[in-house]
Design a protein around this motif. Sequence first.
Motif, PDB file in Angstrom:
ATOM      1  N   THR A   1      49.158  47.002  40.629  1.00 29.75           N
ATOM      2  CA  THR A   1      47.902  47.196  39.922  1.00 29.75           C
ATOM      3  C   THR A   1      47.912  48.466  39.070  1.00 29.75           C
ATOM      4  OG1 THR A   1      46.949  48.293  41.838  1.00 29.75           O
ATOM      5  CG2 THR A   1      46.582  45.925  41.627  1.00 29.75           C
TER       6      THR A   1
ATOM      7  N   CYS B   1      48.808  41.988  45.669  1.00 22.70           N
ATOM      8  CA  CYS B   1      48.525  43.200  44.898  1.00 22.70           C
ATOM      9  C   CYS B   1      48.974  44.424  45.689  1.00 22.70           C
ATOM     10  CB  CYS B   1      47.026  43.311  44.608  1.00 22.70           C
ATOM     11  SG  CYS B   1      46.358  41.875  43.749  1.00 22.70           S
TER      12      CYS B   1
ATOM     13  N   ALA C   1      43.795  43.713  38.185  1.00 27.54           N
ATOM     14  CA  ALA C   1      43.617  42.652  39.182  1.00 27.54           C
ATOM     15  C   ALA C   1      42.156  42.189  39.237  1.00 27.54           C
ATOM     16  CB  ALA C   1      44.073  43.143  40.558  1.00 27.54           C
TER      17      ALA C   1
END
Lengths: 409, 96
Positions: A117, A175, A133
């Motif tokens: 991210t 993520c 994200a």
Amino acid sequence: MSALPQAKTLPGHVVCDGNEAAAWGVVLSRPDMVAVYPITPQTSLVEALAQFAADGTLDTEMVEAEGEHSVLSVLQGACLAGARTYTATSGPGLAFMFEPYLRAPGLRLPMVMSLVTRDTLSPQCVWGGHQDAMSVRDVGWIQVYCESVQEILDTVIMAFRIAEHRDVMLPINVCHDGNYLSFGVCRVDLPDAAGVDAFLGKADTNWHVALDPDRPMGVDPLTGGGGPGAALFARYRKGHCRGMQNALQVIVDTHRDFGDRFGRRHAPLLEEYRLDDAEYAIVTIGSMTGAAKDAVDEARCAGQRAGLIKVKTYRPFPLQAMVQALARVKAVGVVDRSVSFGWNAGPVFQDVLGTLAMLPQRIPAVSFIGGLAGADLTPGHFARALETTAQALAGAVPIAPVWLNENDR
Amino acid sequence: MKLVARPWFDASAVANDLAPIATEPSPMLPGDWRSLRPVVERGKCVKCAVCWLYCPVQCVVEKARWFDFDLATCKGCGICAQECPQRAIVMVEEAA
């Protein structure tokens, strides 16, 4: 998954950053095809995968595509042909990938993508933040957020099983925070390769839609418009939502089985930390959680009944788990590493507001925004968030978000 | 090479709300909606096959002395008329 055993004996543990940990997770998951295009702060992940492919650690077909749009398009074709696929991207790379990114979940392709991210432009920025994200939180991909480097490795492996579960069949973003996890180095343990093979089973990606001469079909024909097409379109959308809801239980089961087999347990949907007798709590997501837990410990030492709720699975949103967690407290503060421009608040805060509507009683809620563009979120910042939430419990509820780093020097 | 007909995928084997697939070809052909049709001037055609090479839907059919078109498949794009070195093809409007 290749029918041959792993060509090389893998180490039991390594010392590496979060990007390399993701790459080790890929090695163990043995995808048939990998395509990745380098972009900060994901680049060392690509470098690790390329090295592993070059030295025989990773037996896969590496595609050098000319950009992220091609990366995901190539992998969609591979997935439709039955391959287990992996890619990774970040910020502007995700933006360039957007057109095939939208198509993958609607085709119910069980692809795995690490999203390292990064805050979005502009201001020009190469540092971590969840804005990329969060900008794609509702286009139909599953999203899970890791807290530690070890959790990245373990979650990449689990992601293949979650995505390929026949009740789910959806792409998943694993993520991990740019900078704090992507470049944070620590020791990680590798599960044994044969154990991961047994855990994941064979690739199972195109039983429902395929590019296969032996099973002729039209893939993604025009659907919609007037007449019966509208009902057909609605049916696919509803089925997509059903797959997302099914994912909640599959994520729980997969984490449990991973813990049983390999001895490491990660909270699948939400983690409740010191919540049992808490009066108020803060909600966190991603790598910030470690510092936040320290702040909660300090508040506890000072006699405060503070707790914490960490979001691991963000999409699908674990509504029931959040209802149960929030029912234990009388005030909540939500710390977001990104911004919802439409709401003048954080995105996770919006989800918490929605959850509060399911509670029998309204409780005060505060939005905190911090950690943007690589800013550090320290126990000091979280102490302030806890204090503000405690004041909200006493009646002083800020009407605007609290920007935790705005006075940093 | 012998062509073997493959059975279409049995769509009833998977949930009908999963991935959008089609297992029956659309009965509509380009000839149903074409607005221009190619017409060959047979005396000018020398059978050089340029139209055959360029046709994107491969609807050019060979006759004894000239090339012609399968009008069920032709979509009327006019590439053949554009490319024909003999100017043997003209595009005429379909009757309403």
